[in-house]
Write a protein that holds these residues in place. Structure first.
Motif, short mmCIF file in Angstrom:
data_model
loop_
_atom_site.label_atom_id
_atom_site.label_comp_id
_atom_site.label_asym_id
_atom_site.label_seq_id
_atom_site.Cartn_x
_atom_site.Cartn_y
_atom_site.Cartn_z
N ASN A 174 0.86 -1.18 0.00
CA ASN A 174 0.00 0.00 0.00
C ASN A 174 0.90 1.23 0.00
OD1 ASN A 174 0.83 0.61 2.68
ND2 ASN A 174 -0.77 -0.75 3.51
N ALA A 175 0.31 2.41 -0.02
CA ALA A 175 1.09 3.63 -0.18
C ALA A 175 2.09 3.81 0.96
CB ALA A 175 0.16 4.84 -0.27
N LYS A 176 1.65 3.55 2.19
CA LYS A 176 2.54 3.72 3.33
C LYS A 176 3.70 2.74 3.29
CE LYS A 176 2.59 3.84 8.39
NZ LYS A 176 1.78 3.70 9.64
N GLU A 177 3.40 1.48 2.98
CA GLU A 177 4.45 0.47 2.89
C GLU A 177 5.43 0.79 1.77
OE1 GLU A 177 1.92 -2.85 2.34
OE2 GLU A 177 1.94 -3.46 4.46
N LYS A 178 4.90 1.31 0.67
CA LYS A 178 5.77 1.66 -0.45
C LYS A 178 6.75 2.76 -0.05
CE LYS A 178 5.74 3.02 -5.32
NZ LYS A 178 4.90 3.36 -6.50
N ASN A 179 6.26 3.75 0.69
CA ASN A 179 7.15 4.83 1.13
C ASN A 179 8.25 4.32 2.05
OD1 ASN A 179 5.84 6.83 -0.32
ND2 ASN A 179 4.43 7.34 1.35
N VAL A 180 7.87 3.39 2.93
CA VAL A 180 8.88 2.80 3.81
C VAL A 180 9.92 2.05 3.01
CG1 VAL A 180 9.29 1.11 5.64
CG2 VAL A 180 7.34 2.67 5.80
N PHE A 181 9.46 1.24 2.04
CA PHE A 181 10.40 0.47 1.22
C PHE A 181 11.31 1.40 0.43
CE2 PHE A 181 11.84 -3.38 -0.66
CZ PHE A 181 12.17 -3.07 -1.96
N LEU A 182 10.77 2.47 -0.11
CA LEU A 182 11.60 3.43 -0.86
C LEU A 182 12.64 4.07 0.05
CD1 LEU A 182 8.90 5.16 -3.11
CD2 LEU A 182 10.71 3.58 -3.84
N SER A 183 12.29 4.28 1.34
CA SER A 183 13.27 4.85 2.26
C SER A 183 14.41 3.87 2.50
CB SER A 183 12.60 5.23 3.59
OG SER A 183 12.33 4.09 4.39
N TRP A 184 14.10 2.57 2.53
CA TRP A 184 15.15 1.56 2.67
C TRP A 184 16.04 1.53 1.44
CZ3 TRP A 184 11.14 -2.65 4.37
CH2 TRP A 184 10.76 -2.41 5.70
N GLN A 185 15.43 1.62 0.27
CA GLN A 185 16.23 1.64 -0.96
C GLN A 185 17.13 2.86 -1.02
OE1 GLN A 185 13.09 1.20 -4.02
NE2 GLN A 185 14.05 -0.76 -4.56
N GLY A 186 16.65 3.97 -0.47
CA GLY A 186 17.45 5.19 -0.49
C GLY A 186 18.57 5.20 0.53
N ASP A 187 18.40 4.43 1.61
CA ASP A 187 19.42 4.39 2.68
C ASP A 187 19.48 2.95 3.21
OD1 ASP A 187 19.93 6.20 5.83
OD2 ASP A 187 21.05 4.58 4.87
N TRP A 188 20.44 2.18 2.72
CA TRP A 188 20.54 0.78 3.10
C TRP A 188 20.77 0.61 4.60
CZ3 TRP A 188 23.64 -2.41 -1.05
CH2 TRP A 188 22.95 -2.35 -2.27
N ASN A 189 21.38 1.58 5.25
CA ASN A 189 21.60 1.46 6.69
C ASN A 189 20.27 1.47 7.45
OD1 ASN A 189 24.47 1.26 7.55
ND2 ASN A 189 24.68 3.02 6.19
N ARG A 190 19.24 2.10 6.90
CA ARG A 190 17.92 2.04 7.52
C ARG A 190 17.39 0.61 7.46
NH1 ARG A 190 14.04 7.18 6.00
NH2 ARG A 190 15.28 8.80 7.04
N PHE A 191 17.58 -0.04 6.32
CA PHE A 191 17.15 -1.44 6.17
C PHE A 191 17.88 -2.33 7.18
CE2 PHE A 191 17.49 -5.65 4.19
CZ PHE A 191 16.15 -5.91 3.87
N VAL A 192 19.18 -2.07 7.36
CA VAL A 192 19.96 -2.84 8.32
C VAL A 192 19.37 -2.69 9.73
CG1 VAL A 192 22.22 -3.06 9.44
CG2 VAL A 192 22.08 -2.77 6.96
N ARG A 193 19.02 -1.47 10.09
CA ARG A 193 18.48 -1.22 11.44
C ARG A 193 17.03 -1.72 11.58
NH1 ARG A 193 21.04 3.79 10.45
NH2 ARG A 193 19.02 4.74 9.92
#
Length: 507
Positions: free
Chosen positions: A3-22
Motif C-alpha cells: 500500500n502507499a505507506k508500505e511503499k514509502n517505507v520500502f523506498l526509504s530503505w532503498q534510499g538508505d541501506w543502513n535504515r534497512f539494516v536497522r
C-alpha cells in the motif's frame, strides 16, 4: 503488493541501506561499518582490510542481504522484471559454511518477514532467478561463475587474500549491469589481488582497526561478538613494544593505547590494526606514510591554503607522448601539495597544450617549473623558453647526482632519478617532521608503493628501471615523477640537503 505507506517505507530503505539494516535486519553496526554499507550501496567495488573480530564478515552479510532484497524490481502485478543474484565465496568450504552463511541465516531469522527460505548455504525464493548462494572458491570451479548473470549481481569474497587471480578474473567477467564486488580480508600478505585493491582507484577502501572498535573504546560490550577491550589489551602486552615519545613514528604503525606509546610487531599490525605487515625493505615508500600524508591533507583547513601557502611554488611537469594518455602537473609549496592536474592526450604528443597549462604559473616569476626534458618534455621546455619564461627549468633523471646525499648525509645516489625519488621518500617519512600534506590519489598511491630500490656495489642507491615498474602496474609513474621533479636542486644548490634546509632549498 505494497500500500502507499508500505511503499514509502520500502523506498526509504532503498534510499538508505543502513535504515534497512536497522529496521529489518535488526543489526547494530558501528560508524565505520555503516560507511561500508553506504559504499556498497553506491560503489561498484569495495575493499575492506580488517583486524580480527572487527565485524568484517558481519557487515558483509548485512550488505549481501541489502542487495538481495532492495535491488529486484517488480511490475504492478508483482511480476519480477529485474532479477537479483548474490554469490558469497571464500577459499575453503569451512569458511563458507561456518563463517559466512551463519551470519546471513542469523540476520534472515531476525528479520522474520523476508521472502524466501534458507537451504544449506543459500537463500532461495519462489523465483529461481532471485537468490543468494554461498560456495567455496576454486580454480577448478570457475565455470560456476560463467553463468552468474542477472540484472543485479553481487559478489562477496571473504578472506580475499586466499583467493587466486584466476577466480577474481572470473568474477570480474560478471561485473556487468547493476553489479557489486565486496572483498573483505585480514591484510596478511602484501601481494595479490586484495593487496592491490587497497592501492587501486577502482575500489572504495576501508580499514577496520580494532583499537577503534566501540567495545574497545568504551571498555564494555556494546556490540556482541565484536572484538573486546580485554583481548586488545592482551595483544598490546604481547605483540607490541613500549616506546618513548622521541621514538614514536606513525610510519612504523606506532600507536597510543591508554597512557602508553607502542610499536607493533607484524602480528599486531595485521590482527589488530588491520594493516599490512611491514613492506619489504626494498620498497621505496611504505603505504602507511602516504595514508598519513593524505590524512593531514584532508584535515587541513582548505580555506587557509592560499593564505598560508602563498609563497613561491615548485611545479613538476611530466609530459605524455605517443602511446601515453596523461600529462601530469604537480604544484607544491613547502609541505603542501595541490591535487595533481592532468591532461588526457589521447595517446598523442600535445606539447603546446601542456605548455599553455604551465604559462599562468610561469607568469608569476617567483614560481619555478621543473620539466622532465628526456623525451616529450623537451618540446614543452623549448617552447616555454622561446616565450621567455626562464623560470622553466630542465630536469633530467639521467643527470649525475655527485655531491648529493639524503637527509642524513649518509646515502649517495647513482643518478638524479634516484636522488629525487629519495627526496620524496625523506619528505613523506613522518619521522623527519616535514608534515607532508598530500591529496588522496589512488594512482599516486599505486605508483609510490610499487617502486623498488637497491644498493649498487659502490654503496649508492639506484631505483629499478621504469620498464620493470610498468610491467607490474601497466603504466608509467607519471604522478610520482611529477612530484619528484619538485625536489630538483637548482644549479646553484647542488649541496646535500638537510632537515633544516630541505623545505627552503626545494620550494
Amino acid at each position: 503488493m505494497f500500500n502507499a505507506k508500505e511503499k514509502n517505507v520500502f523506498l526509504s530503505w532503498q534510499g538508505d541501506w543502513n535504515r534497512f539494516v536497522r529496521d529489518v535486519l535488526k543489526a547494530r553496526l558501528d560508524n565505520e561499518q555503516q560507511d561500508i554499507i553506504t559504499s556498497v550501496q553506491h560503489n561498484l567495488m569495495t575493499a575492506v582490510a580488517s583486524g580480527t573480530a572487527r565485524g568484517k564478515d558481519f557487515v558483509a552479510a548485512c550488505a549481501s542481504l541489502c542487495f538481495m532484497y532492495l535491488t529486484p524490481r517488480f511490475d504492478s502485478r508483482g511480476n519480477m522484471i529485474e532479477n537479483t543474484k548474490v554469490a558469497m565465496t571464500a577459499p575453503t568450504g569451512r569458511q563458507v559454511g561456518n563463517i559466512m552463511t551463519p551470519e546471513v541465516r542469523r540476520l534472515f531469522r531476525q528479520a522474520r518477514f523476508l521472502p524466501g527460505r534458507t537451504v544449506s548455504n543459500d537463500i532461495r525464493t519462489d523465483n529461481e532467478e532471485w537468490f543468494l548462494t554461498g560456495f567455496k572458491a576454486g580454480d577448478d570451479a570457475t565455470e560456476a561463475w560463467s553463468g552468474f548473470h542477472a540484472a543485479n549481481t553481487m559478489f562477496v569474497v571473504t578472506e580475499a587474500t586466499g583467493i587466486s587471480e584466476v577466480t577474481f578474473n572470473a568474477i570480474e567477467g560478471n561485473l556487468q549491469g547493476n553489479s557489486r564486488l565486496l572483498i573483505v580480508f585480514n591484510p596478511n600478505i602484501t601481494s595479490g589481488y586484495a593487496a592491490r585493491a587497497m592501492k587501486s582507484d577502482r575500489f572504495n577502501k576501508f580499514r577496520l582497526n580494532s583499537l577503534n572498535a566501540e567495545n574497545v573504546v568504551k571498555k564494555q560490550i556494546i556490540i556482541p561478538g565484536q572484538v573486546d577491550y580485554a583481548w586488545v589489551k592482551d595483544k598490546v602486552s604481547n605483540w607490541a613494544s613500549p616506546i618513548i615519545e622521541d621514538e614514536f613514528n606513525d610510519g612504523e604503525g606506532d600507536f597510543k593505547f591508554e597512557d602508553g606509546l607502542y610499536r607493533p610487531n607484524d602480528l599486531f599490525r595485521v590482527k589488530v590494526l588491520g594493516m599490512f605487515p611491514k613492506v619489504a625493505e626494498d620498497v621505496l615508500i611504505p603505504y602507511e606514510w602516504i595514508e598519513i600524508a593524505n590524512a593531514k591533507w584532508l584535515a587541513y583547513d582548505q580555506q587557509d591554503v592560499q593564505k598560508v601557502y602563498n609563497g613561491a611554488k615548485t611545479i613538476g611537469a611530466d609530459a605524455a607522448g605517443m602511446g601515453r594518455d596523461e600529462s601530469v602537473i604537480c604544484h607544491r609549496c613547502d609541505s603542501y601539495v595541490w591535487p595533481f592536474k592532468t591532461h588526457q592526450s589521447a595517446g598523442k604528443a600535445d606539447h603546446m597544450h601542456v605548455a599553455g597549462m604551465l604559462v599562468p604559473d610561469l607568469k608569476k616569476g617567483k614560481n619555478k617549473v621543473f620539466i622532465d626534458t628526456i623525451g616529450e618534455g623537451a618540446g614543452i621546455y623549448s617552447r616555454l623558453r622561446e616565450l621567455g619564461y626562464f623560470n622553466a627549468i630542465s630536469c633530467k633523471f639521467s643527470e649525475g647526482a655527485k655531491d648529493l646525499s639524503d637527509i642524513t648525509g649518509v646515502y649517495t645516489f647513482a643518478n638524479m632519478r634516484a636522488y629525487l625519488f629519495w627526496c620524496v621518500r625523506d619528505w613523506l617519512n613522518p619521522k623527519n617532521g616535514f608534515n607532508a600534506k598530500l591529496p588522496p590519489d589512488d594512482k599516486f598511491m599505486e605508483e609510490a608503493t610499487d617502486i623498488h630500490y637497491k644498493f649498487m656495489s659502490n654503496g649508492s642507491i639506484i631505483i629499478e628501471p621504469k620498464e620493470d615498474i610498468k610491467k607490474r602496474i601497466h603504466r608509467s609513474t607519471d604522478r610520482f615523477d611529477s612530484l619528484a621533479n619538485t625536489f630538483y636542486p637548482h644549479v646553484e644548490e647542488t649541496q646535500s640537503y638537510s632537515e633544516d634546509s630541505v623545505l627552503k632549498d626545494f620550494s
